[in-house]
Design a protein around this motif. Structure first.
Motif, mmCIF file in Angstrom:
data_model
loop_
_atom_site.group_PDB
_atom_site.id
_atom_site.type_symbol
_atom_site.label_atom_id
_atom_site.label_comp_id
_atom_site.label_asym_id
_atom_site.label_seq_id
_atom_site.Cartn_x
_atom_site.Cartn_y
_atom_site.Cartn_z
ATOM 1 N N GLU A 4 44.420 30.606 57.424
ATOM 2 C CA GLU A 4 45.874 30.720 57.071
ATOM 3 C C GLU A 4 46.880 30.322 58.131
ATOM 4 O OE1 GLU A 4 47.139 33.883 54.648
ATOM 5 O OE2 GLU A 4 45.010 34.308 54.276
ATOM 6 N N PHE A 55 28.111 42.792 49.725
ATOM 7 C CA PHE A 55 28.487 43.946 50.396
ATOM 8 C C PHE A 55 28.163 45.195 49.272
ATOM 9 C CE2 PHE A 55 31.460 41.102 52.435
ATOM 10 C CZ PHE A 55 31.210 41.352 53.659
ATOM 11 N N VAL A 77 29.071 44.135 45.612
ATOM 12 C CA VAL A 77 29.948 42.792 45.530
ATOM 13 C C VAL A 77 29.102 41.770 46.164
ATOM 14 C CG1 VAL A 77 32.131 41.948 46.316
ATOM 15 C CG2 VAL A 77 32.041 44.333 45.772
ATOM 16 N N HIS A 119 46.910 29.827 52.006
ATOM 17 C CA HIS A 119 47.427 30.312 50.664
ATOM 18 C C HIS A 119 48.690 29.458 50.039
ATOM 19 C CE1 HIS A 119 45.260 33.813 49.405
ATOM 20 N NE2 HIS A 119 45.034 34.262 50.616
ATOM 21 N N ASN A 133 42.751 36.139 45.943
ATOM 22 C CA ASN A 133 42.315 37.206 46.813
ATOM 23 C C ASN A 133 40.987 38.007 46.372
ATOM 24 O OD1 ASN A 133 45.751 37.909 46.469
ATOM 25 N ND2 ASN A 133 44.706 37.805 48.523
ATOM 26 N N GLY A 134 40.401 38.124 47.606
ATOM 27 C CA GLY A 134 39.097 38.719 47.396
ATOM 28 C C GLY A 134 37.928 37.625 47.033
ATOM 29 N N ALA A 135 38.303 36.433 46.962
ATOM 30 C CA ALA A 135 37.188 35.394 46.482
ATOM 31 C C ALA A 135 36.017 35.044 47.235
ATOM 32 C CB ALA A 135 37.999 33.939 46.210
ATOM 33 N N GLY A 136 36.320 35.538 48.514
ATOM 34 C CA GLY A 136 35.356 35.457 49.540
ATOM 35 C C GLY A 136 35.490 34.319 50.722
ATOM 36 N N LYS A 137 36.775 34.080 50.831
ATOM 37 C CA LYS A 137 37.228 32.880 51.870
ATOM 38 C C LYS A 137 37.072 33.355 53.318
ATOM 39 C CE LYS A 137 41.429 32.689 50.265
ATOM 40 N NZ LYS A 137 41.305 33.697 49.148
ATOM 41 N N SER A 138 37.498 34.501 53.514
ATOM 42 C CA SER A 138 37.251 35.024 54.990
ATOM 43 C C SER A 138 35.678 35.417 55.217
ATOM 44 C CB SER A 138 38.031 36.430 54.904
ATOM 45 O OG SER A 138 39.314 35.993 55.112
ATOM 46 N N THR A 139 35.066 35.778 54.057
ATOM 47 C CA THR A 139 33.520 36.034 54.294
ATOM 48 C C THR A 139 33.080 34.557 54.835
ATOM 49 O OG1 THR A 139 33.775 37.733 52.776
ATOM 50 C CG2 THR A 139 31.757 36.542 53.246
HETATM 51 N N1 LIG Z 1 33.290 44.238 55.559
HETATM 52 C C1 LIG Z 1 33.336 44.445 54.140
HETATM 53 N N2 LIG Z 1 32.840 45.239 53.393
HETATM 54 C C2 LIG Z 1 32.626 45.547 52.046
HETATM 55 N N3 LIG Z 1 33.357 44.785 51.409
HETATM 56 C C3 LIG Z 1 33.727 43.382 51.904
HETATM 57 C C4 LIG Z 1 33.791 43.337 53.302
HETATM 58 N N4 LIG Z 1 34.598 42.262 53.361
HETATM 59 C C5 LIG Z 1 34.758 41.643 52.513
HETATM 60 N N5 LIG Z 1 34.444 42.497 51.362
HETATM 61 C C6 LIG Z 1 34.528 42.126 49.688
HETATM 62 O O1 LIG Z 1 34.154 40.929 49.688
HETATM 63 C C7 LIG Z 1 35.056 40.203 48.676
HETATM 64 C C8 LIG Z 1 35.441 38.968 49.221
HETATM 65 O O2 LIG Z 1 36.603 39.367 50.529
HETATM 66 P P1 LIG Z 1 37.071 38.344 51.278
HETATM 67 O O3 LIG Z 1 37.786 39.052 52.438
HETATM 68 O O4 LIG Z 1 36.182 37.442 51.837
HETATM 69 O O5 LIG Z 1 38.124 37.544 50.346
HETATM 70 P P2 LIG Z 1 39.224 36.562 50.570
HETATM 71 O O6 LIG Z 1 39.026 35.493 49.715
HETATM 72 O O7 LIG Z 1 39.240 36.245 52.079
HETATM 73 O O8 LIG Z 1 40.415 37.335 50.132
HETATM 74 P P3 LIG Z 1 42.028 37.184 50.765
HETATM 75 O O9 LIG Z 1 42.599 36.030 49.873
HETATM 76 O O10 LIG Z 1 42.806 38.521 50.292
HETATM 77 O O11 LIG Z 1 41.994 37.020 52.172
HETATM 78 C C9 LIG Z 1 36.205 41.413 48.303
HETATM 79 O O12 LIG Z 1 35.807 41.669 47.180
HETATM 80 C C10 LIG Z 1 35.959 42.301 49.504
HETATM 81 O O13 LIG Z 1 36.451 43.471 49.074
#
Ligand SMILES: Nc1ncnc2c1ncn2[C@@H]1O[C@H](COP(=O)(O)OP(=O)(O)OP(=O)(O)O)[C@@H](O)[C@H]1O
Ligand SMILES: [Mg+2]
Length: 249
Positions: free
Chosen positions: A174, A15, A18, A205, A40-46
């Motif tokens: 989760e 993104f 990032v 988590h 948090n923000g590691a990229g798991k949801s991505t």
């Molecule tokens: N649609 C988007 N647009 C811009 N940046 C994004 C988008 N989705 C995720 N990011 C960024 O990508 C990185 C990974 O986000 P992600 O949500 O995958 O992390 P996560 O491991 O699921 O975090 P959490 O534990 O908080 O759920 C973060 O820096 C987030 O800000």
């Protein structure tokens, strides 16, 4: 080594500046729970979104049962056996537990029941729904409205909905979130048994749940998997301690 049910190779997603995921390779093998943890923000949801197909990857490949599904839609991956739970609740609150399970069996979860009322009489559909409810331990409340269920029972019902479609692999985001001690315990037991039906990729988590359930754990930090191993290997990993589990681990 058993052939993977679900696998990803070299997944990338950025993104802007990032790199949410960078060259992520991971697989889920028959009978296992493979947990993905990370700050948090590691990229798991991505990563989950890339695996399910709700987000297109910049690079990399996803395979389900050895078939390339990288460019398949969410729906096609679901039809091919990829069941995702706990992201957005698809439950119809005013309908009964059994009606919801039957909607699941129809592949119509999330659509208003009243449009599908004719399906009520379908015995095969009802049988599949009843079997799934029994599997998750909700047979006694099948006539109750979903609105009357506890949070934990709704999670159980979401699993039942997924089960009606005989999935090949589960992806869970989760599942323990928001559950109390009792609910977590029930769901932990359910997921533990469920891995025999289909392997589970689990983002969670709740470290107690992860360490109890996981056959393997992958640790994602800044978009990259820094370690994959058994619970013991992850607990002992210096890299994981430094990057994530921290002093408290
Ligand atoms: N649609 C988007 N647009 C811009 N940046 C994004 C988008 N989705 C995720 N990011 C960024 O990508 C990185 C990974 O986000 P992600 O949500 O995958 O992390 P996560 O491991 O699921 O975090 P959490 O534990 O908080 O759920 C973060 O820096 C987030 O800000
Ligand atoms: Mg997330």
């Amino acid at each position: 080594m058993a052939e993977a049910v679900l696998s990803a190779h070299g997944l990338c997603k950025s993104f802007g500046a990032v790199q949410a995921t960078h060259d992520v390779s991971i697989d889920v093998r028959p009978g296992e729970i493979h947990a993905v943890i990370g700050p948090n923000g590691a990229g798991k949801s991505t990563l989950i979104a890339q695996l399910c197909g709700s987000m297109a990857s910049d690079a990399g490949r996803v395979e389900l049962l050895g078939r390339d599904v990288t460019h398949d839609t969410v729906r096609r991956r679901a039809q091919a056996g990829l069941a995702r739970t706990f992201q957005i609740s698809a439950l119809a609150m005013e309908d009964t537990v059994l009606q919801n399970a039957m909607l699941g069996a129809l592949g119509a979860a999330g659509r208003p029941w009243r449009f599908l009322r004719p399906a009520l009489g379908d015995q095969d559909l009802r049988d599949r729904a009843e079997a799934a409810l029994e599997r998750v331990g909700l047979q006694d409340v099948r006539a109750a409205r979903v609105a009357a269920l506890s949070h934990g029972q709704r999670r159980q019902l979401e699993v039942a909905l997924a089960l009606t479609l005989s999935p090949k692999a589960f992806i869970m985001d989760e599942p323990m979130a928001g559950l109390g001690g009792e609910g977590s315990k029930l769901l932990t037991d359910l997921l533990s048994a469920l891995r025999a039906d289909a392997p589970i990729l689990l983002v969670e988590h709740d470290m107690d749940a992860v360490f109890t359930l996981a056959d393997r754990i992958s640790v994602l930090v800044y978009g990259q998997i820094i370690e994959t191993g058994t619970v013991d290997q992850i607990r002992r990993s210096p890299a994981v301690r430094d990057a994530y589990l921290g002093e408290g681990a």
